[in-house]
Design a protein around this motif. Structure first.
Motif, mmCIF file in Angstrom:
data_model
loop_
_atom_site.group_PDB
_atom_site.id
_atom_site.type_symbol
_atom_site.label_atom_id
_atom_site.label_comp_id
_atom_site.label_asym_id
_atom_site.label_seq_id
_atom_site.Cartn_x
_atom_site.Cartn_y
_atom_site.Cartn_z
ATOM 1 N N UNK A 116 0.815 -1.107 0.019
ATOM 2 C CA UNK A 116 0.006 0.112 0.110
ATOM 3 C C UNK A 116 0.910 1.229 0.314
ATOM 4 N N UNK A 117 0.303 2.538 -0.418
ATOM 5 C CA UNK A 117 1.229 3.464 -0.581
ATOM 6 C C UNK A 117 1.213 4.163 0.786
ATOM 7 N N UNK A 118 2.470 4.550 1.079
ATOM 8 C CA UNK A 118 2.858 5.226 2.323
ATOM 9 C C UNK A 118 3.714 6.228 2.086
ATOM 10 N N UNK A 119 3.298 7.694 1.947
ATOM 11 C CA UNK A 119 4.242 8.578 1.727
ATOM 12 C C UNK A 119 5.382 8.713 2.736
ATOM 13 N N UNK A 120 5.024 8.752 4.206
ATOM 14 C CA UNK A 120 5.936 8.861 5.090
ATOM 15 C C UNK A 120 7.040 8.149 5.057
ATOM 16 N N UNK A 121 6.527 6.667 4.827
ATOM 17 C CA UNK A 121 7.771 5.596 4.762
ATOM 18 C C UNK A 121 8.239 5.465 3.334
ATOM 19 N N UNK A 122 7.772 6.367 2.407
ATOM 20 C CA UNK A 122 8.144 6.207 0.908
ATOM 21 C C UNK A 122 8.156 4.784 0.547
#
Length: 94
Positions: free
Chosen positions: A48-54
């Motif tokens: 899944x997309x996780x911007x904080x974890x890139x």
């Protein structure tokens, strides 16, 4: 002031068959360029997309992308080709 997108009008442009065939290769290249940039910025694959974890689920080969993502890249490629023609340029294979 609100931003109002104003792309070139390409509704009158019809791509010849040879350029239509080029669209898929350009779409794949568009994805590869995007993925290369993301990887260089430290992004990794994630379910899944996780911007904080890139992490991003589309960091896979073009062949493994969902059809909806391939269609996004195809549209980008096709509209770029149409814009080139709408601006009066010609494209020919060498």
């Amino acid at each position: 002031m609100a931003y109002v997108p104003c792309p070139l009008d390409t509704t009158h442009i019809r791509l010849p068959d040879d350029l239509l065939q080029l669209t898929e290769r350009l779409a794949e290249n568009t994805h590869d360029l995007w993925a290369q940039l993301r990887l260089a910025e430290g992004w990794t694959y994630g379910r899944t997309r996780d911007d904080a974890a890139k992490r991003h689920p589309d960091l896979v080969s073009y062949a493994d992308l969902p059809e909806s993502e391939k269609e996004y890249d195809r549209t980008t490629a096709m509209e770029t080709l149409k814009a080139i023609l709408a601006l009066g340029y010609t494209l020919q294979r060498s």
